[in-house]
Scaffold this motif. Sequence first.
Motif, PDB file in Angstrom:
ATOM      1  N   ALA A  81      44.822  46.418  36.507  1.00  0.00           N
ATOM      2  CA  ALA A  81      43.528  45.751  36.690  1.00  0.00           C
ATOM      3  C   ALA A  81      43.566  44.324  36.159  1.00  0.00           C
ATOM      4  CB  ALA A  81      42.432  46.564  35.989  1.00  0.00           C
ATOM      5  N   GLU A  82      44.257  44.116  35.025  1.00  0.00           N
ATOM      6  CA  GLU A  82      44.329  42.784  34.428  1.00  0.00           C
ATOM      7  C   GLU A  82      45.097  41.803  35.303  1.00  0.00           C
ATOM      8  OE1 GLU A  82      46.243  40.638  30.435  1.00  0.00           O
ATOM      9  OE2 GLU A  82      46.220  42.825  30.655  1.00  0.00           O
ATOM     10  N   THR A  83      46.184  42.267  35.939  1.00  0.00           N
ATOM     11  CA  THR A  83      47.025  41.383  36.754  1.00  0.00           C
ATOM     12  C   THR A  83      46.636  41.379  38.228  1.00  0.00           C
ATOM     13  OG1 THR A  83      48.623  43.191  37.038  1.00  0.00           O
ATOM     14  CG2 THR A  83      48.982  41.664  35.212  1.00  0.00           C
ATOM     15  N   GLY A  84      45.687  42.231  38.630  1.00  0.00           N
ATOM     16  CA  GLY A  84      45.287  42.282  40.029  1.00  0.00           C
ATOM     17  C   GLY A  84      46.152  43.174  40.883  1.00  0.00           C
ATOM     18  N   LEU A  85      47.092  43.904  40.277  1.00  0.00           N
ATOM     19  CA  LEU A  85      47.959  44.786  41.052  1.00  0.00           C
ATOM     20  C   LEU A  85      47.199  45.955  41.658  1.00  0.00           C
ATOM     21  CD1 LEU A  85      51.095  44.923  38.732  1.00  0.00           C
ATOM     22  CD2 LEU A  85      51.001  43.967  41.034  1.00  0.00           C
ATOM     23  N   ASP A  86      46.031  46.299  41.084  1.00  0.00           N
ATOM     24  CA  ASP A  86      45.294  47.440  41.611  1.00  0.00           C
ATOM     25  C   ASP A  86      44.693  47.138  42.969  1.00  0.00           C
ATOM     26  OD1 ASP A  86      43.602  45.544  40.600  1.00  0.00           O
ATOM     27  OD2 ASP A  86      42.157  46.979  39.783  1.00  0.00           O
ATOM     28  N   GLY A  87      44.589  45.859  43.326  1.00  0.00           N
ATOM     29  CA  GLY A  87      44.043  45.506  44.632  1.00  0.00           C
ATOM     30  C   GLY A  87      45.048  45.530  45.759  1.00  0.00           C
ATOM     31  N   GLY A  88      46.320  45.713  45.427  1.00  0.00           N
ATOM     32  CA  GLY A  88      47.340  45.760  46.459  1.00  0.00           C
ATOM     33  C   GLY A  88      47.825  44.391  46.878  1.00  0.00           C
ATOM     34  N   PRO A  89      48.789  44.353  47.785  1.00  0.00           N
ATOM     35  CA  PRO A  89      49.381  43.078  48.215  1.00  0.00           C
ATOM     36  C   PRO A  89      48.379  42.066  48.752  1.00  0.00           C
ATOM     37  CG  PRO A  89      50.695  44.932  48.996  1.00  0.00           C
ATOM     38  CD  PRO A  89      49.443  45.510  48.410  1.00  0.00           C
ATOM     39  N   PRO A  90      47.397  42.445  49.592  1.00  0.00           N
ATOM     40  CA  PRO A  90      46.483  41.424  50.123  1.00  0.00           C
ATOM     41  C   PRO A  90      45.756  40.650  49.035  1.00  0.00           C
ATOM     42  CG  PRO A  90      46.288  43.457  51.377  1.00  0.00           C
ATOM     43  CD  PRO A  90      47.120  43.779  50.173  1.00  0.00           C
ATOM     44  N   GLN A  91      45.246  41.367  48.028  1.00  0.00           N
ATOM     45  CA  GLN A  91      44.510  40.673  46.979  1.00  0.00           C
ATOM     46  C   GLN A  91      45.428  39.790  46.147  1.00  0.00           C
ATOM     47  OE1 GLN A  91      42.003  43.169  44.546  1.00  0.00           O
ATOM     48  NE2 GLN A  91      42.049  41.738  42.819  1.00  0.00           N
ATOM     49  N   VAL A  92      46.623  40.299  45.794  1.00  0.00           N
ATOM     50  CA  VAL A  92      47.545  39.513  44.984  1.00  0.00           C
ATOM     51  C   VAL A  92      47.944  38.232  45.708  1.00  0.00           C
ATOM     52  CG1 VAL A  92      49.836  39.490  43.931  1.00  0.00           C
ATOM     53  CG2 VAL A  92      48.397  41.524  43.733  1.00  0.00           C
ATOM     54  N   LEU A  93      48.303  38.361  46.975  1.00  0.00           N
ATOM     55  CA  LEU A  93      48.710  37.193  47.747  1.00  0.00           C
ATOM     56  C   LEU A  93      47.545  36.237  47.960  1.00  0.00           C
ATOM     57  CD1 LEU A  93      51.048  38.794  50.431  1.00  0.00           C
ATOM     58  CD2 LEU A  93      51.709  37.257  48.599  1.00  0.00           C
ATOM     59  N   GLY A  94      46.382  36.785  48.260  1.00  0.00           N
ATOM     60  CA  GLY A  94      45.220  35.933  48.476  1.00  0.00           C
ATOM     61  C   GLY A  94      44.846  35.137  47.240  1.00  0.00           C
ATOM     62  N   ASP A  95      44.824  35.797  46.088  1.00  0.00           N
ATOM     63  CA  ASP A  95      44.500  35.088  44.847  1.00  0.00           C
ATOM     64  C   ASP A  95      45.527  34.005  44.549  1.00  0.00           C
ATOM     65  OD1 ASP A  95      42.352  36.768  44.627  1.00  0.00           O
ATOM     66  OD2 ASP A  95      43.280  38.101  43.145  1.00  0.00           O
ATOM     67  N   TRP A  96      46.803  34.321  44.764  1.00  0.00           N
ATOM     68  CA  TRP A  96      47.851  33.339  44.457  1.00  0.00           C
ATOM     69  C   TRP A  96      47.779  32.134  45.389  1.00  0.00           C
ATOM     70  CZ3 TRP A  96      52.317  31.562  47.024  1.00  0.00           C
ATOM     71  CH2 TRP A  96      53.181  30.809  46.218  1.00  0.00           C
ATOM     72  N   LEU A  97      47.632  32.379  46.685  1.00  0.00           N
ATOM     73  CA  LEU A  97      47.558  31.275  47.641  1.00  0.00           C
ATOM     74  C   LEU A  97      46.315  30.432  47.414  1.00  0.00           C
ATOM     75  CD1 LEU A  97      48.737  33.094  50.908  1.00  0.00           C
ATOM     76  CD2 LEU A  97      50.001  31.420  49.543  1.00  0.00           C
ATOM     77  N   GLY A  98      45.222  31.078  47.054  1.00  0.00           N
ATOM     78  CA  GLY A  98      44.021  30.306  46.740  1.00  0.00           C
ATOM     79  C   GLY A  98      44.209  29.401  45.537  1.00  0.00           C
ATOM     80  N   GLY A  99      44.931  29.906  44.528  1.00  0.00           N
ATOM     81  CA  GLY A  99      45.198  29.063  43.368  1.00  0.00           C
ATOM     82  C   GLY A  99      46.136  27.918  43.684  1.00  0.00           C
ATOM     83  N   VAL A 100      47.152  28.177  44.502  1.00  0.00           N
ATOM     84  CA  VAL A 100      48.108  27.121  44.863  1.00  0.00           C
ATOM     85  C   VAL A 100      47.404  25.995  45.597  1.00  0.00           C
ATOM     86  CG1 VAL A 100      50.103  26.611  46.327  1.00  0.00           C
ATOM     87  CG2 VAL A 100      50.107  28.638  44.878  1.00  0.00           C
ATOM     88  N   ALA A 101      46.424  26.336  46.437  1.00  0.00           N
ATOM     89  CA  ALA A 101      45.687  25.302  47.167  1.00  0.00           C
ATOM     90  C   ALA A 101      44.967  24.354  46.223  1.00  0.00           C
ATOM     91  CB  ALA A 101      44.687  25.964  48.120  1.00  0.00           C
ATOM     92  N   HIS A 102      44.672  24.808  45.016  1.00  0.00           N
ATOM     93  CA  HIS A 102      44.011  23.966  44.017  1.00  0.00           C
ATOM     94  C   HIS A 102      44.976  23.513  42.920  1.00  0.00           C
ATOM     95  CE1 HIS A 102      40.702  26.306  45.872  1.00  0.00           C
ATOM     96  NE2 HIS A 102      39.974  25.221  45.658  1.00  0.00           N
ATOM     97  N   GLY A 103      46.250  23.681  43.141  1.00  0.00           N
ATOM     98  CA  GLY A 103      47.240  23.249  42.154  1.00  0.00           C
ATOM     99  C   GLY A 103      47.453  24.208  41.011  1.00  0.00           C
ATOM    100  N   ASP A 104      47.018  25.458  41.151  1.00  0.00           N
ATOM    101  CA  ASP A 104      47.167  26.451  40.092  1.00  0.00           C
ATOM    102  C   ASP A 104      48.136  27.531  40.567  1.00  0.00           C
ATOM    103  OD1 ASP A 104      46.949  28.147  37.953  1.00  0.00           O
ATOM    104  OD2 ASP A 104      44.919  28.867  38.448  1.00  0.00           O
ATOM    105  N   PHE A 105      49.277  27.652  39.883  1.00  0.00           N
ATOM    106  CA  PHE A 105      50.288  28.639  40.261  1.00  0.00           C
ATOM    107  C   PHE A 105      50.089  29.968  39.550  1.00  0.00           C
ATOM    108  CE2 PHE A 105      52.343  24.687  41.452  1.00  0.00           C
ATOM    109  CZ  PHE A 105      52.921  25.015  42.669  1.00  0.00           C
TER     110      PHE A 105
END
Length: 588
Positions: free
Chosen positions: A55-79
């Motif tokens: 839950a803390e790392t977002g793994l409970d949401g599965g691949p779509p959520q993990v990838l979506g959160d990461w790509l959204g952060g990259v768009a704002h310069g946050d890795f």
Amino acid sequence: MRLGGLAGRAAALVGMVLAVGLLPWLTRNDPALTILHARYADRPPTPGVLAAIRAETGLDGGPPQVLGDWLGGVAHGDFGVSWVSGAPVGPDVTAALGVSLTLMGCSLLVAVVLAGLLCLRTLRLGARRGLVRARAGVLGAALAALPEFLVAAVLATVFAVQAGWFPAVGWGTFSSAVLPAVAMGVPAGALLGRLLDDALPAAFAEPWARAAAARGIPGVRVARHALRRTLPGVLPQFGFVVVGLTGGAVAVETLFAIPGLGGTALSAALAQDLPVLQAAVLVLLLLGVAAGLAVRGLGRLLLGPALQDGALPTLVRPRLAAGRTVRWGAVLVTVVFVGVVVAGLLRDPYAIDVTARLAGPGAGHPLGTDSLGRDTLARLGHGAGRTVLAALAVSAVTLVIGVLVGLVPGAGGFTEMVNALPAIVAGLVVAGVAGPGAVAAAVAVSVVAWAPLAAHTRALYEQERAAPHVAAARAAGAGPGWVLRRHILPGVLPGVVRHAVLRVPALALALASLSFLGLGAAPPAPEWGRMLAENMPYAERAPWAVLGPAGALVALGTGAVLWAAVAGGGRRGRSSTAVDEGVAEVRV
């Protein structure tokens, strides 16, 4: 660059990032358990604790959520934040990139200088005579077969530990970059120099070069134009070397304790630290795209309008100068190689003698023993079949894939993406899907090793299809298949095949390196790369423990090149008769 090419590169980039993002769900280890061991070693792995980590790392949401959160952060310069350390990813990856780019620049300088030295003799002969014959290139093949980490270990022992001229570990000063740059630049420069030296005789054999020599044009000027003529076919390999020196220098970075991007990606992959791994791979992929675009533009600039006007003559390589020395050299290397293998097969590679650990060569152990007291000769012999046959099989597979992909229009972006993907990441993905083993290691190496051959195929293909005889065949009504088989492939395949032969030792080392990381055959199976890695800590005390497998790799590379020279020395290219007549005309 056409919009289609940019769209292809963008699609390939997205696909690679998505593939890396699926790594935690492809491997058989629970990433939550890995994070627990890294962050909270004192907490028991109960279902509730693991659920809280997911839950803390977002793994409970599965691949779509993990990838979506990461790509959204990259768009704002946050890795994102490291799953292992909990620290922000961006600063660490940026710092590692700066270190790797600096080391890459120094290594590339060494590679370019060495490549120039390996081509110097051919350029001089071409400048004096206007035409030269092809050479076997044994020195370049031998240097290209040297493992980077072995060169690094020898340099560190001689010039850092014993002489004290350079620091043995660390980063931050110019002197600390000298030894790792030389260790990485020598094999890369040998490969580039060998490919360039292989193509130069064809340029000197062209009509314009013969006419220039006959009219008394200065040889330096002719040599300069010959170099410009052959560089576009080799330039894609420069782009591949740039990416490889940036992200593929894991062993050298580890030996000299350099905080580079390759080591960062490896550590993240092994720890399943997905945010760090994604950021490192994304940076490498972007670097691969930038290098590919730059190389493509420079190649078109060097060739000029001839590429579009169909005015490029075919680069037909003259007959290889496979004289008696080359033939006897091939026979000698083969006899020694086979003799060592046969002698090793008669011994037990698993027998351990604790009283003879790191024993020097002698009657009982002709090549000495390793750190466990096992006979080096026996392990070399029994590992030959596993290492050499696997490398040859992978080389054949990558050659076929590289040629087929290189002939596909618009595949350049995908090729650049694959080249930028670290081999260890491919190894982890394949091992996660199929499980570790020799077959998995071969598949992992094949996944990425075809890219340089595809780029070489494409570069030669674009030049070959711009030849006047191809335009004449099309004007005469020849179909695309006929033109490809009878006019284009005969000018493309010989150079790509020689390139594939040159990479056989590197493939053998890559296969064994994956095995050493636990992704290939399980220990204590004898493999040359495993032998090198296991005995590297004892190289100063017992150099024979690493010289045996290193010498076997060098013998494999030089033997392959020598036999290729012998096979090519008895054949003439399509225009070799005209070439020989041109020699007579120039000399008269």
